[in-house]
Write an enzyme that holds these catalytic residues in place. Structure first.
Site, PDB file in Angstrom:
ATOM      1  N   ILE A   7     -60.541  -8.451   7.243  1.00  0.00           N
ATOM      2  CA  ILE A   7     -61.763  -7.924   6.623  1.00  0.00           C
ATOM      3  C   ILE A   7     -62.312  -6.789   7.475  1.00  0.00           C
ATOM      4  O   ILE A   7     -62.418  -6.928   8.696  1.00  0.00           O
ATOM      5  CB  ILE A   7     -62.852  -9.034   6.533  1.00  0.00           C
ATOM      6  N   GLY A 207     -60.394 -15.095  26.375  1.00  0.00           N
ATOM      7  CA  GLY A 207     -61.281 -15.518  25.297  1.00  0.00           C
ATOM      8  C   GLY A 207     -62.496 -16.236  25.846  1.00  0.00           C
ATOM      9  O   GLY A 207     -62.915 -15.984  26.982  1.00  0.00           O
ATOM     10  N   SER A 208     -63.024 -17.129  25.062  1.00  0.00           N
ATOM     11  CA  SER A 208     -64.292 -17.771  25.432  1.00  0.00           C
ATOM     12  C   SER A 208     -64.077 -18.902  26.447  1.00  0.00           C
ATOM     13  O   SER A 208     -62.981 -19.472  26.545  1.00  0.00           O
ATOM     14  CB  SER A 208     -64.947 -18.331  24.176  1.00  0.00           C
ATOM     15  N   THR A 211     -62.904 -22.249  24.659  1.00  0.00           N
ATOM     16  CA  THR A 211     -61.471 -22.359  24.351  1.00  0.00           C
ATOM     17  C   THR A 211     -60.660 -22.398  25.646  1.00  0.00           C
ATOM     18  O   THR A 211     -59.687 -23.156  25.746  1.00  0.00           O
ATOM     19  CB  THR A 211     -60.998 -21.169  23.478  1.00  0.00           C
ATOM     20  N   GLY A 212     -61.060 -21.588  26.625  1.00  0.00           N
ATOM     21  CA  GLY A 212     -60.319 -21.540  27.891  1.00  0.00           C
ATOM     22  C   GLY A 212     -60.300 -22.895  28.585  1.00  0.00           C
ATOM     23  O   GLY A 212     -59.254 -23.340  29.071  1.00  0.00           O
ATOM     24  N   GLU A 229     -59.072 -15.553  31.448  1.00  0.00           N
ATOM     25  CA  GLU A 229     -60.037 -14.448  31.559  1.00  0.00           C
ATOM     26  C   GLU A 229     -61.107 -14.723  30.506  1.00  0.00           C
ATOM     27  O   GLU A 229     -60.855 -14.574  29.307  1.00  0.00           O
ATOM     28  CB  GLU A 229     -59.364 -13.111  31.291  1.00  0.00           C
ATOM     29  N   CYS A 264     -66.420  -8.182  27.697  1.00  0.00           N
ATOM     30  CA  CYS A 264     -66.589  -9.359  28.563  1.00  0.00           C
ATOM     31  C   CYS A 264     -67.491  -8.999  29.734  1.00  0.00           C
ATOM     32  O   CYS A 264     -68.250  -9.834  30.206  1.00  0.00           O
ATOM     33  CB  CYS A 264     -65.253  -9.865  29.042  1.00  0.00           C
ATOM     34  N   GLU A 361     -73.864 -16.239  26.895  1.00  0.00           N
ATOM     35  CA  GLU A 361     -73.276 -14.933  26.578  1.00  0.00           C
ATOM     36  C   GLU A 361     -73.751 -14.482  25.197  1.00  0.00           C
ATOM     37  O   GLU A 361     -73.698 -15.248  24.236  1.00  0.00           O
ATOM     38  CB  GLU A 361     -71.747 -15.048  26.594  1.00  0.00           C
TER      39      GLU A 361
HETATM   40  P1  NAD Z   1     -61.915 -17.327  21.407  1.00  0.00           P
HETATM   41  O1  NAD Z   1     -61.920 -18.275  22.548  1.00  0.00           O
HETATM   42  O2  NAD Z   1     -62.617 -17.711  20.169  1.00  0.00           O
HETATM   43  O3  NAD Z   1     -60.406 -16.997  20.951  1.00  0.00           O
HETATM   44  C1  NAD Z   1     -59.464 -16.411  21.817  1.00  0.00           C
HETATM   45  C2  NAD Z   1     -58.063 -16.727  21.318  1.00  0.00           C
HETATM   46  O4  NAD Z   1     -57.827 -18.138  21.429  1.00  0.00           O
HETATM   47  C3  NAD Z   1     -57.801 -16.362  19.852  1.00  0.00           C
HETATM   48  O5  NAD Z   1     -56.504 -15.811  19.750  1.00  0.00           O
HETATM   49  C4  NAD Z   1     -57.877 -17.718  19.168  1.00  0.00           C
HETATM   50  O6  NAD Z   1     -57.137 -17.802  17.977  1.00  0.00           O
HETATM   51  C5  NAD Z   1     -57.281 -18.632  20.224  1.00  0.00           C
HETATM   52  N1  NAD Z   1     -57.673 -20.043  20.090  1.00  0.00           N
HETATM   53  C6  NAD Z   1     -58.852 -20.539  19.643  1.00  0.00           C
HETATM   54  N2  NAD Z   1     -58.831 -21.905  19.696  1.00  0.00           N
HETATM   55  C7  NAD Z   1     -57.605 -22.243  20.186  1.00  0.00           C
HETATM   56  C8  NAD Z   1     -56.988 -23.496  20.461  1.00  0.00           C
HETATM   57  N3  NAD Z   1     -57.597 -24.659  20.237  1.00  0.00           N
HETATM   58  N4  NAD Z   1     -55.747 -23.498  20.976  1.00  0.00           N
HETATM   59  C9  NAD Z   1     -55.095 -22.318  21.236  1.00  0.00           C
HETATM   60  N5  NAD Z   1     -55.619 -21.112  20.964  1.00  0.00           N
HETATM   61  C10 NAD Z   1     -56.862 -21.070  20.457  1.00  0.00           C
HETATM   62  O7  NAD Z   1     -62.473 -15.959  21.981  1.00  0.00           O
HETATM   63  P2  NAD Z   1     -62.740 -14.569  21.201  1.00  0.00           P
HETATM   64  O8  NAD Z   1     -63.916 -14.726  20.311  1.00  0.00           O
HETATM   65  O9  NAD Z   1     -61.458 -14.071  20.629  1.00  0.00           O
HETATM   66  O10 NAD Z   1     -63.104 -13.606  22.411  1.00  0.00           O
HETATM   67  C11 NAD Z   1     -64.399 -13.415  22.893  1.00  0.00           C
HETATM   68  C12 NAD Z   1     -64.543 -14.008  24.274  1.00  0.00           C
HETATM   69  O11 NAD Z   1     -63.534 -13.497  25.116  1.00  0.00           O
HETATM   70  C13 NAD Z   1     -65.849 -13.661  24.932  1.00  0.00           C
HETATM   71  O12 NAD Z   1     -66.362 -14.794  25.578  1.00  0.00           O
HETATM   72  C14 NAD Z   1     -65.442 -12.607  25.953  1.00  0.00           C
HETATM   73  O13 NAD Z   1     -66.325 -12.484  27.028  1.00  0.00           O
HETATM   74  C15 NAD Z   1     -64.102 -13.092  26.360  1.00  0.00           C
HETATM   75  N6  NAD Z   1     -63.290 -12.027  26.958  1.00  0.00           N
HETATM   76  C16 NAD Z   1     -63.051 -12.042  28.296  1.00  0.00           C
HETATM   77  C17 NAD Z   1     -62.319 -11.018  28.898  1.00  0.00           C
HETATM   78  C18 NAD Z   1     -62.051 -10.990  30.381  1.00  0.00           C
HETATM   79  O14 NAD Z   1     -61.256 -10.170  30.798  1.00  0.00           O
HETATM   80  N7  NAD Z   1     -62.684 -11.818  31.191  1.00  0.00           N
HETATM   81  C19 NAD Z   1     -61.846  -9.975  28.114  1.00  0.00           C
HETATM   82  C20 NAD Z   1     -62.096  -9.986  26.749  1.00  0.00           C
HETATM   83  C21 NAD Z   1     -62.829 -11.020  26.177  1.00  0.00           C
END
Ligand code: NAD
Length: 457
Positions: A7, A207-208, A211-212, A229, A264, A361
């Protein structure tokens, strides 16, 4: 077969539908990578570097197409999409120029009865589970050094930047990366879960925190490397000795709103010494009011839409929470009427740490500015967070700024700058901002394992 809609967040129109992976397709891709990795890892490093150098060139020749596609699927202003691809190329340049040095065998004791050396071997097949906000930059941090190091990569682009994921795959193949060394996992979290089930040799996640933390817990029993990260709540402090307040306010504002506030290491909270506070706020608000919000494909646009509807709702809730606890909105505060997930850039004062906006955040063009009486008070507030990504100090006095930067429990500190990443420096978060480092020598070595050789005879 599940189809994922792509989208456009600026128009809410459907761009395309992409077929998601199933357990069966993920399994067959895994078997392909299992067969391909040993041959890829056995190629001379110079050959792998040559292939990545072609990818570096292809990113440049395809830049306009890639930038437009990225803007359409996630909403960042077009020039910022171009900047992201340029930035990703700079990082690749760093890896091309430095990998030989950090991956070469090292003779520790080249002479004597027992000779000793270290070699660096690939981990094997690694998962690169990635975010949507800077898909080129955060992707390149992982899949480039991983491939250079001889690993096969299972790359999961975010479900919000699938088109970019497909472009990356296309260009890597065109550059010469074999299909059995790089595969995409396309889909939502359920597809990510399939990667967690596989016996992979490393998990590299961007990611978040939520999730991390889940991924780290889930893969812990495998005892393979897991790097994270994650997000931040990065503070910026303006000391009372700065002279050009307009310039500092402009830099801070850019740190807040660049990439529609979805970085981030975006500036997420600002503290200003009371002597300058009124002047700083006045300048910051005046500059915020001038920001052009709109269609991200238009050259004049400075702030595009948020990448998804849920994020718009989340930020409106944060603003509402702050106002209900006494904050004042000086500009913004509303969704922009009409199509698209736009939010007016929002500045709040009379904020404090009881408010979500100063603690969790935000990830959007929203900021709270708090008045402080001393460096000690600023340091206390800057440290009052579960995150530890970056912290910025603006001052004309380095010694004074350095004292404060030393106190910060963050992977990165900035003096008179903010919201930046350098390929030569380790990119790492502390506490809820992450585990391990990418970029720099550390981000080359993260994708290999040392082998110690004891040689007699
Ligand atoms: P998110 O955690 O929602 O998703 C990240 C990835 O994880 C996606 O590909 C998603 O499909 C996958 N995912 C989600 N649940 C999962 C599971 N249960 N098992 C395996 N994979 C799964 O994060 P987002 O919304 O994509 O990103 C935003 C976040 O990322 C923010 O918190 C931002 O600060 C952080 N971020 C950090 C850095 C850094 O370098 N520190 C860089 C970019 C973004």
């Amino acid at each position: 077969m599940t189809k994922i809609p792509v989208i456009n967040p600026a128009t809410e129109e459907l761009i395309q539908e992409i077929a998601a992976d199933s357990p069966q397709t993920i399994n067959s891709k895994f078997h392909l990578l299992q067969r391909g990795q040993p041959a890829w890892g056995a190629r001379p490093l110079s050959e792998r570097l040559g292939i990545i150098a072609r990818f570096y060139d292809l990113l440049e020749s395809d830049k306009e197409l890639l930038a437009k596609s990225l803007t359409e699927e996630m909403g960042k202003p077009l020039q910022q999409a171009r900047n992201e691809i340029n930035g990703a190329r700079n990082r690749i340049r760093f890896f091309l120029d430095n990998s030989e040095k950090w991956l070469a065998p090292e003779w520790i004791s080249p002479e004597g009865g027992t000779k000793e050396k270290i070699t660096y071997e690939p981990l094997g097949i690694i998962a690169n589970i990635s975010a949507w906000n800077y898909p080129y930059l955060v992707g390149v941090n992982v899949f480039i050094p991983a491939l250079i190091g001889g690993n096969a990569v299972f790359y999961k682009p975010s479900e919000y930047t699938l088109l970019t994921g497909l472009h990356i795959q296309r260009l890597l193949y065109l550059a010469g990366v074999p299909e059995d060394a790089f595969q995409l996992a396309l889909g939502h979290s359920a597809v990510g879960e399939l990667l967690l089930d596989l016996p992979l040799d490393g998990y590299f996640f961007t990611g978040s925190y939520k999730t991390g933390k889940y991924i780290a817990t889930r893969v812990a029993p495998k005892l393979v490397p897991c790097q994270l990260e994650l997000g931040g709540k990065d503070p910026l402090y303006v000391m009372d000795d700065v002279t050009d307040i307009d310039q500092v306010a402009a830099a801070a504002l850019e740190g807040v709103v660049y990439n529609n506030g979805q970085s981030c290491c975006a500036v997420e909270r600002i503290y200003v010494q009371e002597k300058l506070y009124d002047q700083f706020v006045k300048s910051f608000v005046a500059q915020t009011k001038k920001m052009v919000v709109g269609n991200p494909l238009e050259p004049a646009t400075e702030i595009g839409p948020l990448s998804r509807k849920g994020q718009q709702d989340f930020l409106l809730m944060q603003i509402e929470d702050a106002v209900s606890r006494g904050a004042t909105i000086l500009t913004g505060g509303n969704a922009v009427p009409g199509k698209g997930y736009f939010l007016e850039p929002t500045v709040l004062t009379n904020v404090n740490h009881t408010m979500n906006i100063m603690r969790e955040e935000s990830f959007g063009p929203v900021i709270g500015i708090e008045k402080v009486g001393s460096d000690e008070e600023a340091a206390k507030l800057m440290l009052d967070t579960e995150y530890g990504l970056t912290a910025a100090v603006y001052s004309t006095d380095f010694d004074r700024a350095e004292k404060l930067m030393k106190l910060m429990d963050t992977g990165t500190v900035y003096w008179n700058c903010c919201d930046r990443v350098s390929a030569g420096l380790p990119w790492s978060g502390r506490k809820h901002s992450g585990l391990g480092a990418t970029l720099s020598y550390a981000g080359i070595r993260a994708f290999v394992q040392p082998k110690a050789w004891h040689l007699r005879g």
